[in-house]
Design a protein around this motif. Structure first.
Motif, PDB file in Angstrom:
ATOM      1  N   UNK A   1      72.674   8.412  87.372  1.00  0.00           N
ATOM      2  CA  UNK A   1      71.274   7.954  87.364  1.00  0.00           C
ATOM      3  C   UNK A   1      70.327   8.832  88.173  1.00  0.00           C
ATOM      4  N   UNK A   2      70.764   9.279  89.373  1.00  0.00           N
ATOM      5  CA  UNK A   2      69.885  10.105  90.196  1.00  0.00           C
ATOM      6  C   UNK A   2      69.522  11.405  89.500  1.00  0.00           C
ATOM      7  N   UNK A   3      70.513  12.003  88.831  1.00  0.00           N
ATOM      8  CA  UNK A   3      70.261  13.261  88.117  1.00  0.00           C
ATOM      9  C   UNK A   3      69.316  13.038  86.956  1.00  0.00           C
ATOM     10  N   UNK A   4      69.489  11.942  86.220  1.00  0.00           N
ATOM     11  CA  UNK A   4      68.639  11.671  85.065  1.00  0.00           C
ATOM     12  C   UNK A   4      67.201  11.418  85.511  1.00  0.00           C
ATOM     13  N   UNK A   5      67.027  10.709  86.627  1.00  0.00           N
ATOM     14  CA  UNK A   5      65.683  10.491  87.163  1.00  0.00           C
ATOM     15  C   UNK A   5      65.027  11.828  87.500  1.00  0.00           C
ATOM     16  N   UNK A   6      65.782  12.709  88.136  1.00  0.00           N
ATOM     17  CA  UNK A   6      65.233  14.013  88.509  1.00  0.00           C
ATOM     18  C   UNK A   6      64.842  14.820  87.271  1.00  0.00           C
ATOM     19  N   UNK A   7      65.646  14.740  86.216  1.00  0.00           N
ATOM     20  CA  UNK A   7      65.319  15.463  84.985  1.00  0.00           C
ATOM     21  C   UNK A   7      64.106  14.855  84.302  1.00  0.00           C
ATOM     22  N   UNK A   8      63.962  13.534  84.361  1.00  0.00           N
ATOM     23  CA  UNK A   8      62.773  12.887  83.813  1.00  0.00           C
ATOM     24  C   UNK A   8      61.522  13.329  84.569  1.00  0.00           C
ATOM     25  N   UNK A   9      61.635  13.403  85.880  1.00  0.00           N
ATOM     26  CA  UNK A   9      60.500  13.856  86.684  1.00  0.00           C
ATOM     27  C   UNK A   9      60.161  15.310  86.373  1.00  0.00           C
ATOM     28  N   UNK A  10      61.185  16.108  86.006  1.00  0.00           N
ATOM     29  CA  UNK A  10      60.967  17.521  85.684  1.00  0.00           C
ATOM     30  C   UNK A  10      60.413  17.712  84.280  1.00  0.00           C
ATOM     31  N   UNK A  11      60.444  16.658  83.449  1.00  0.00           N
ATOM     32  CA  UNK A  11      59.809  16.759  82.142  1.00  0.00           C
ATOM     33  C   UNK A  11      60.681  16.511  80.940  1.00  0.00           C
ATOM     34  N   UNK A  12      61.921  16.055  81.114  1.00  0.00           N
ATOM     35  CA  UNK A  12      62.780  15.786  79.964  1.00  0.00           C
ATOM     36  C   UNK A  12      62.224  14.621  79.155  1.00  0.00           C
ATOM     37  N   UNK A  13      62.137  14.782  77.841  1.00  0.00           N
ATOM     38  CA  UNK A  13      61.666  13.720  76.950  1.00  0.00           C
ATOM     39  C   UNK A  13      62.799  13.009  76.229  1.00  0.00           C
ATOM     40  N   UNK A  14      63.882  13.742  75.943  1.00  0.00           N
ATOM     41  CA  UNK A  14      65.030  13.200  75.224  1.00  0.00           C
ATOM     42  C   UNK A  14      66.299  13.731  75.881  1.00  0.00           C
ATOM     43  N   UNK A  15      67.311  12.884  75.985  1.00  0.00           N
ATOM     44  CA  UNK A  15      68.627  13.323  76.461  1.00  0.00           C
ATOM     45  C   UNK A  15      69.624  13.177  75.310  1.00  0.00           C
ATOM     46  N   UNK A  16      70.559  14.107  75.236  1.00  0.00           N
ATOM     47  CA  UNK A  16      71.507  14.166  74.123  1.00  0.00           C
ATOM     48  C   UNK A  16      72.922  13.944  74.628  1.00  0.00           C
ATOM     49  N   UNK A  17      73.659  13.143  73.876  1.00  0.00           N
ATOM     50  CA  UNK A  17      75.077  12.918  74.139  1.00  0.00           C
ATOM     51  C   UNK A  17      75.874  13.578  73.024  1.00  0.00           C
ATOM     52  N   UNK A  18      76.784  14.489  73.364  1.00  0.00           N
ATOM     53  CA  UNK A  18      77.563  15.216  72.365  1.00  0.00           C
ATOM     54  C   UNK A  18      78.908  14.532  72.166  1.00  0.00           C
ATOM     55  N   UNK A  19      79.086  13.907  70.988  1.00  0.00           N
ATOM     56  CA  UNK A  19      80.308  13.162  70.717  1.00  0.00           C
ATOM     57  C   UNK A  19      81.518  14.061  70.470  1.00  0.00           C
ATOM     58  N   UNK A  20      81.299  15.374  70.396  1.00  0.00           N
ATOM     59  CA  UNK A  20      82.427  16.301  70.275  1.00  0.00           C
ATOM     60  C   UNK A  20      83.166  16.454  71.597  1.00  0.00           C
ATOM     61  N   UNK A  21      82.584  15.981  72.672  1.00  0.00           N
ATOM     62  CA  UNK A  21      83.200  16.066  73.998  1.00  0.00           C
ATOM     63  C   UNK A  21      83.213  14.683  74.652  1.00  0.00           C
ATOM     64  N   UNK A  22      84.182  14.458  75.479  1.00  0.00           N
ATOM     65  CA  UNK A  22      84.341  13.217  76.231  1.00  0.00           C
ATOM     66  C   UNK A  22      84.706  12.049  75.315  1.00  0.00           C
ATOM     67  N   UNK A  23      85.178  10.981  75.946  1.00  0.00           N
ATOM     68  CA  UNK A  23      85.596   9.786  75.231  1.00  0.00           C
ATOM     69  C   UNK A  23      84.427   8.819  75.052  1.00  0.00           C
ATOM     70  N   UNK A  24      84.623   7.843  74.157  1.00  0.00           N
ATOM     71  CA  UNK A  24      83.557   6.870  73.892  1.00  0.00           C
ATOM     72  C   UNK A  24      83.174   6.097  75.153  1.00  0.00           C
ATOM     73  N   UNK A  25      84.155   5.819  76.001  1.00  0.00           N
ATOM     74  CA  UNK A  25      83.873   5.084  77.237  1.00  0.00           C
ATOM     75  C   UNK A  25      82.903   5.858  78.121  1.00  0.00           C
ATOM     76  N   UNK A  26      83.105   7.182  78.184  1.00  0.00           N
ATOM     77  CA  UNK A  26      82.202   8.014  78.996  1.00  0.00           C
ATOM     78  C   UNK A  26      80.778   7.921  78.473  1.00  0.00           C
ATOM     79  N   UNK A  27      80.612   7.961  77.173  1.00  0.00           N
ATOM     80  CA  UNK A  27      79.275   7.901  76.593  1.00  0.00           C
ATOM     81  C   UNK A  27      78.624   6.537  76.830  1.00  0.00           C
ATOM     82  N   UNK A  28      79.413   5.474  76.763  1.00  0.00           N
ATOM     83  CA  UNK A  28      78.872   4.136  77.035  1.00  0.00           C
ATOM     84  C   UNK A  28      78.402   4.033  78.489  1.00  0.00           C
TER      85      UNK A  28
END
Length: 564
Positions: free
Chosen positions: A76-103
């Motif tokens: 959460x802290x990292x995502x807040x910092x990226x939002x403050x820096x100007x991120x409009x959309x975040x992407x989750x790549x289902x080719x990596x990591x398990x479904x639990x990680x994405x949830x």
């Protein structure tokens, strides 16, 4: 008897003044900042001559930024910092990591949104995109060499064996590793070239066996876990939608993701299949974005564009097929076709993680000048600090390029191709954009239910931000794909008097612009709204001027003093 005095002073005629005391006298000021003198020149040559390299860009960035979340930047802290820096959309790549990680990561995104609300008192409608695996081939896990876990160093001239037996999936090494396509030996022939991780390493088939290939390394490099494999000389009949993709589509709906990115789209059947499955599970409002990453996708681009809601151009993958000398043409064609039909387009840029991540800023600037809606940065291997710094650097170059666009050409090209008579809503949009340019407005505020009016305004690429006020969170988040839109999720309950409720929403938009410091006292703002409640009634344009903070927008004409 009425007394008169000839010596008394003449009676003064008092005329009412309908000009707010805070308005700028436009005739006394030359407003030529932000490349304004170049933006409306009549020819491209005059436009280029009048560009000022010392001019400051606008404060508001109009190009959207999408970043990938990985293990190092998904808390959460990292995502807040990226939002403050100007991120409009975040992407989750289902080719990596398990479904639990994405949830868990989606939960972190929601938590970051709550924290942003605590910090700013604004709901930040951060878009969440899930990238499906799609029809692709990948390497396995490199755990076979205890000294090089997680990667393999392929040396030029060496021999490597590619196996399809699932027993070798997690035991890859520099001399042998697993490939996810079981029919690989049936489609490959000696002499065929195979690219690993978009050209990080290139292999040439020497010998074909029943369940494996023996290849020579003709270009060495470091290969990490689960990297993309591309066959340069073979056509493979991969399925459009796999069972894994079906599970991920349902997961995206359950996690309330806003965008589904379809990987390696080759024709419209994949897009139609994904939309059909979304409809079956009742997730019709999820935006389906088609990722173009091959020559075949470019050849069928028109039909893909007709089926998809948005386009993502994977520059690095396409460059392998068409060559670097053709890449600028691909960008112009893809962006031009998307602008022509009013669908958002993003360009993907690979960010190498070699100490300090670097990216060619000229490529970013050229993409913005061409008219892209957004820039996608592949930041899955970066940490929070690296991602935030990169976003801030991209923000600066985007604002510079946006200020340097030839605005007259953009408006003329897009408005002249529309057949007359115009659709009423289209006529209102064209009028609003022209009014915006003539008055040098600092912003446009539009109230919208479905988001359609806001997206139509975005199509014309105005030089100022468009604040789209909506009561629906999913509409606000989906609008993050479009150029120049600042979606404002308005959560206050509606008032009984619709007209007063409309003014309250507009005032919230003005206050939002104040907090962002995108406007100052005296700036013109274009208001686009409906004449009655409901969808499809947008037909009102008006100009307001930013008053001091203590003056209420709703009563801005009630406290004028008379001009003496």
């Amino acid at each position: 008897m009425i007394c008169s005095n000839a010596n008394s002073s003449a009676t003064k005629v008092v005329k009412p003044c309908h000009q707010p005391p805070w308005m700028v006298h436009l005739e006394d000021h030359c407003l030529m900042d932000n490349q304004l003198s170049a933006a409306y020149q009549t020819t491209r040559l005059e436009h280029n001559i009048n560009l000022d390299i010392t001019c400051c860009p606008k404060v508001a960035r109009l190009t959207k930024l999408m970043v990938t979340l990985g293990n190092a930047n998904s808390h959460p802290e990292a995502i807040v910092e990226m939002m403050m820096a100007g991120a409009n959309i975040v992407r989750l790549n289902m080719s990596h990591e398990q479904e639990k990680w994405h949830a868990i990561t989606v939960q972190s995104i929601r938590e970051a949104g709550n924290r942003m609300y605590e910090y700013t008192s604004d709901i930040y409608p951060l878009g969440v995109a899930m990238n499906l695996r799609g029809p692709e081939i990948r390497t396995g896990i490199f755990n076979g060499d205890p000294l090089n876990r997680g990667y393999a160093q392929l040396k030029e001239g060496g021999i490597v064996r590619l196996v399809t037996n699932d027993l070798a999936k997690r035991a890859g090494s520099a001399c042998c590793f697993w490939i996810s396509y079981p029919n690989l030996p049936r489609v490959c022939r000696p002499g065929d070239k195979i690219l690993i991780d978009r050209g990080a390493a290139i292999l040439q088939v020497r010998c074909v066996r029943e369940t494996s290939l023996v290849c020579k390394v003709i270009k060495g490099g470091i290969i990490k876990d689960e990297k993309l494999v591309q066959l340069m000389d073979s056509i493979i009949p991969l399925p459009q939608i796999s069972e894994t993709d079906n599970e991920h589509i349902r997961l995206a709906a359950d996690l309330e993701c806003d965008i589904l990115i379809a990987n390696h789209v080759r024709n419209k059947r994949l897009i139609n299949g994904i939309k059909s499955r979304l409809k079956q599970i009742g997730a019709n409002k999820v935006c389906v974005m088609a990722k173009i990453s091959s020559q075949q996708g470019l050849e069928n681009f028109d039909e893909i564009l007709g089926a998809a809601d948005a386009i993502l151009l994977d520059r690095k993958s396409v460059e392998i097929d068409v060559g670097p000398e053709k890449m600028f043409l691909v960008e112009k064609v893809v962006i031009g076709k998307c602008m022509n039909v009013g669908k958002p387009v993003m360009l993907a840029f690979h960010v190498p993680n070699c100490g300090q991540p670097r990216i060619d800023m000229n490529l970013i600037a050229n993409a913005v000048l061409t008219g892209t809606d957004g820039i996608f940065l592949k930041t899955g291997t970066l940490n929070c600090k690296q991602t935030s710094e990169l976003l801030k650097n991209i923000d600066v170059i985007c604002r510079e390029a946006e200020s340097a666009r030839w605005q007259r050409e953009i408006f003329n090209d897009l408005s002249h191709k529309i057949a007359i008579p115009l659709d009423p809503s289209q006529a209102i949009i064209v009028g609003a954009i022209e009014t915006c340019s003539k008055s040098n407005a600092a912003a446009i505020i539009v109230t919208t239910t479905s988001g359609r009016t806001a997206t139509m305004l975005s199509l014309y690429r105005p030089r100022c931000p468009i604040v789209a006020i909506t009561r629906y969170g999913i509409v606000a988040r989906s609008l993050q794909l479009y150029h120049g839109l600042y979606p404002l999720h308005y959560i206050n309950p509606p008032l009984c008097d619709w007209s007063k409720d409309m003014e309250t929403r507009i005032e919230s938009g003005v206050n939002f612009l104040r907090r962002k410091k995108y406007i100052k006292v005296g700036d013109a703002i274009i208001i686009v709204s409906g004449w009655r409640q409901g969808i499809g009634f947008t037909n009102c344009i008006r100009i307001i001027y930013v008053p001091p903070e203590h003056v209420c927008i709703q009563n801005e004409l009630s406290d004028f003093e008379l001009c003496l």
